[in-house]
Structures are given as C-alpha cells and as structure tokens.
Scaffold this motif. Structure first.
Motif, short mmCIF file in Angstrom:
data_model
loop_
_atom_site.label_atom_id
_atom_site.label_comp_id
_atom_site.label_asym_id
_atom_site.label_seq_id
_atom_site.Cartn_x
_atom_site.Cartn_y
_atom_site.Cartn_z
N ASN A 42 8.64 2.73 5.15
CA ASN A 42 8.38 2.86 3.76
C ASN A 42 7.28 3.67 3.23
O ASN A 42 6.26 3.31 2.60
CB ASN A 42 8.03 1.13 3.38
CG ASN A 42 8.08 0.94 1.86
OD1 ASN A 42 8.58 1.63 0.99
ND2 ASN A 42 7.05 0.06 1.38
N ILE A 43 7.64 5.00 3.45
CA ILE A 43 6.65 6.05 2.84
C ILE A 43 6.93 6.56 1.76
O ILE A 43 8.31 6.68 1.19
CB ILE A 43 6.94 7.28 3.86
CG1 ILE A 43 6.40 6.78 5.31
CG2 ILE A 43 5.58 8.38 3.56
CD1 ILE A 43 5.14 6.05 5.40
N GLN A 44 6.11 6.71 0.64
CA GLN A 44 6.43 6.95 -0.56
C GLN A 44 6.53 8.62 -0.94
O GLN A 44 7.15 8.93 -1.92
CB GLN A 44 5.33 6.60 -1.79
CG GLN A 44 5.42 5.04 -1.76
CD GLN A 44 5.14 4.07 -0.84
OE1 GLN A 44 4.21 4.10 -0.06
NE2 GLN A 44 6.29 3.37 -0.63
N GLY A 45 6.22 9.36 0.08
CA GLY A 45 6.27 10.89 -0.21
C GLY A 45 5.53 11.66 0.88
O GLY A 45 4.86 10.98 1.81
N THR A 85 0.83 -1.37 0.20
CA THR A 85 -0.09 -0.03 0.04
C THR A 85 0.84 1.32 -0.02
O THR A 85 1.70 1.48 0.78
CB THR A 85 -1.10 -0.06 1.16
OG1 THR A 85 -1.65 -1.06 1.21
CG2 THR A 85 -1.79 1.05 1.29
N GLN A 86 0.48 1.97 -0.93
CA GLN A 86 1.41 3.22 -1.13
C GLN A 86 0.78 4.31 -0.18
O GLN A 86 -0.22 4.60 -0.13
CB GLN A 86 1.32 3.92 -2.65
CG GLN A 86 1.51 2.80 -3.68
CD GLN A 86 2.98 2.59 -3.65
OE1 GLN A 86 3.99 3.49 -4.10
NE2 GLN A 86 3.36 1.34 -3.30
N VAL A 87 1.88 4.95 0.44
CA VAL A 87 1.64 6.02 1.78
C VAL A 87 2.22 7.22 1.49
O VAL A 87 3.27 7.39 1.35
CB VAL A 87 2.13 5.28 3.25
CG1 VAL A 87 1.92 6.28 4.14
CG2 VAL A 87 1.27 4.04 3.50
N LYS A 112 3.74 10.30 -9.59
CA LYS A 112 4.96 9.69 -9.21
C LYS A 112 4.78 8.19 -8.81
O LYS A 112 5.52 7.46 -8.84
CB LYS A 112 5.82 10.46 -8.16
CG LYS A 112 6.44 11.99 -8.48
CD LYS A 112 7.10 12.54 -7.31
CE LYS A 112 7.69 13.89 -7.73
NZ LYS A 112 8.21 14.65 -6.56
N LEU A 113 3.51 8.04 -8.08
CA LEU A 113 3.13 6.75 -7.61
C LEU A 113 2.62 6.13 -8.94
O LEU A 113 2.72 4.81 -8.50
CB LEU A 113 1.94 7.01 -6.54
CG LEU A 113 2.15 7.68 -5.11
CD1 LEU A 113 1.16 7.44 -4.41
CD2 LEU A 113 3.34 6.88 -4.62
N TYR A 114 2.15 6.53 -9.94
CA TYR A 114 1.61 6.05 -11.06
C TYR A 114 2.49 4.75 -11.34
O TYR A 114 2.03 3.66 -11.73
CB TYR A 114 1.24 6.86 -12.18
CG TYR A 114 0.99 6.11 -13.51
CD1 TYR A 114 -0.11 5.31 -13.50
CD2 TYR A 114 1.86 6.50 -14.64
CE1 TYR A 114 -0.59 4.66 -14.64
CE2 TYR A 114 1.31 5.96 -15.71
CZ TYR A 114 0.29 5.04 -15.82
OH TYR A 114 0.07 4.49 -16.98
N VAL A 115 3.72 4.87 -11.58
CA VAL A 115 4.66 4.00 -12.09
C VAL A 115 4.62 2.87 -11.32
O VAL A 115 4.66 1.55 -11.93
CB VAL A 115 6.30 4.50 -12.12
CG1 VAL A 115 6.97 3.47 -12.92
CG2 VAL A 115 6.15 5.85 -13.41
N THR A 116 4.80 2.91 -10.09
CA THR A 116 4.83 1.81 -9.11
C THR A 116 3.69 0.89 -9.13
O THR A 116 3.77 -0.04 -9.05
CB THR A 116 5.29 2.28 -7.78
OG1 THR A 116 6.65 3.08 -7.54
CG2 THR A 116 5.54 1.12 -6.63
N LEU A 117 2.35 1.98 -9.10
CA LEU A 117 1.13 1.24 -9.08
C LEU A 117 0.90 0.39 -10.10
O LEU A 117 0.35 -0.74 -10.22
CB LEU A 117 0.08 2.52 -8.75
CG LEU A 117 0.02 2.76 -7.49
CD1 LEU A 117 -0.79 4.29 -7.36
CD2 LEU A 117 -0.64 1.99 -6.29
#
Length: 236
Positions: free
Chosen positions: A109-112, A88-90, A129-134
């Motif tokens: 593990n915080i994404q930003g 889960t992106q945070v 920025k999260l789009y690539v990872t997701l």
C-alpha cells in the motif's frame, strides 16, 4: 482561503518521517522538507526509523529502500503487518538500481515513489498528491500553542479537546491572521477581507469589539495589537 494556502497550512502540521542512510543526502533533503512542515523527524536506517515511528506516529514516511539494519521494504512491511497500520502514507525514494525491490513493495500500500536525486519540486508534487488523502482523514488544524489549536476547516478553537465556536467574522479574522502569521495584518487589509460590501465601513470600535470577543472566547491570548498598524497572531 485558496487551495494553495490550505495545502501550505495543512502541511505545516503534518508529521513527516524521512529515512535515508546517506548523511549528506539526508541533511539536504531534510532542509527542504523542513520548509514544508514544522514536524519533521529524520532517521538514518530502518531500525532507527521504526523507533521514531512508534514514538511520533508520523502521517507520512518518505524512506530510502536499500539501508542497513532494516531496509525500507522490511520497515514498511513491519508497519503494515505488525501495527496493522494502512493509514500512514508511504513514499519510497529510489534509484533506478532499486527496481529489483519494487515488486516486493507492490503489496505494501505504497502511495508513490520519488526517483533520486530528490528535488524541491519532486517533493512538492508528491506531497500535493497526498494532500487530498490526508485532508480527508484530518481537518486542517493549526497549532497556536501547546494547548490551543484552530480548526481551519470548521472555524473552531480547540483547547484541551474543548471546541470553542467562532462566528463568521471571528473565523475570517483568525484565518486571515494565520495566513499572514509571520507579519502584521494592517487595518486596511482587515477591512477589505473581513468587512463585506453588505456591511457598513469598518469602524475602530467595531474592530476592537471583534478582537475583544475573540479574546473572551480564547483561553489564552492569541491576537496582539501592533500600535497604529494592525494585528498579528501569537504562535508559540
């Protein structure tokens, strides 16, 4: 489909949980987030956010840090440690006065971070920025109705986990209709986008055959004819 269109469609199906105890800020930011996604969940404290996390399994959590009951650090630590969830992106929304918390967040593990006040552009930038990872973890799935989705990456209809393959023209047409899902796609645009220079000009019968073949493959009706204008996708 260009990168901007792919980002927009992907985000529409991304589950976002927004946590903020200030009700006025929560309402304003939720309105902005609602323009990005069809799956937005909001909470006003960490305890309520935990319950929503368990119920909805969001892809992204955007959370305030300093909150009653359970603060943002405690919430994400619980998700990482208790649920062993590192996918889960945070994103933490922070005020400059929250700097004392950031060291505690370093191992979560915080994404930003988004510095308050939160604006449309700040949200858009960080979600891009999260789009690539997701996107690496999930194909772009567009929900047509409760039972039917369309995999935009692979050009496949998915009905109750059954994959229904489309040919090249069928994929192009469905993608075009989804990109323009709020309006009619006129015959001329369909011809320009679907029929290439290697094809003969689009005839009425060729287009009707294409639509007929898609309808045969789809378990539910997904394409509607608008008389003397064109076609549109049915999303329910």
């Amino acid at each position: 489909m260009n990168d901007t269109q792919a980002f927009t469609l992907f985000l529409k199906n991304t589950k976002i949980l927004y946590v903020e105890d200030d009700r006025e800020v929560n309402s304003l930011v939720s309105e902005v987030l609602g323009s990005f996604t069809d799956y937005l969940y909001t909470a006003f404290d960490g305890k309520e956010a935990w319950q929503m996390y368990e119920q909805y399994a969001p892809d992204v959590i955007i959370s305030d840090i300093e909150m009653p009951k359970i603060n943002g650090i405690e919430l994400i630590n619980k998700i990482r440690e208790v649920k062993k969830d590192n996918k889960t992106q945070v994103i933490f929304s922070t005020a400059y006065s929250d700097e004392r918390y950031l060291l505690k967040a370093a191992n979560l593990n915080i994404q930003g971070y988004i510095i308050k006040p939160i604006t449309y552009q700040k949200l858009k930038d960080i979600l891009k920025k999260l789009y690539v990872t997701l996107h690496d973890d999930h194909n772009i799935l567009f929900k047509l109705n409760d039972d039917l989705q369309y995999d935009l990456d692979n050009g496949i209809l998915i009905y109750d986990d059954e994959k229904i393959k489309m040919n090249n023209k069928e994929r192009k047409l469905i993608s075009l209709l989804i990109e323009n899902r709020n309006k009619v796609v006129f015959y001329e645009e369909i011809e320009n986008k679907i029929w290439t220079s290697e094809d003969e000009s689009m005839s009425d019968s060729a287009l009707r055959t294409l639509i007929k073949n898609i309808r045969k493959k789809s378990p539910t009706k997904i394409i509607e004819n608008v008389s003397k204008q064109g076609y549109k996708i049915i999303v329910s």
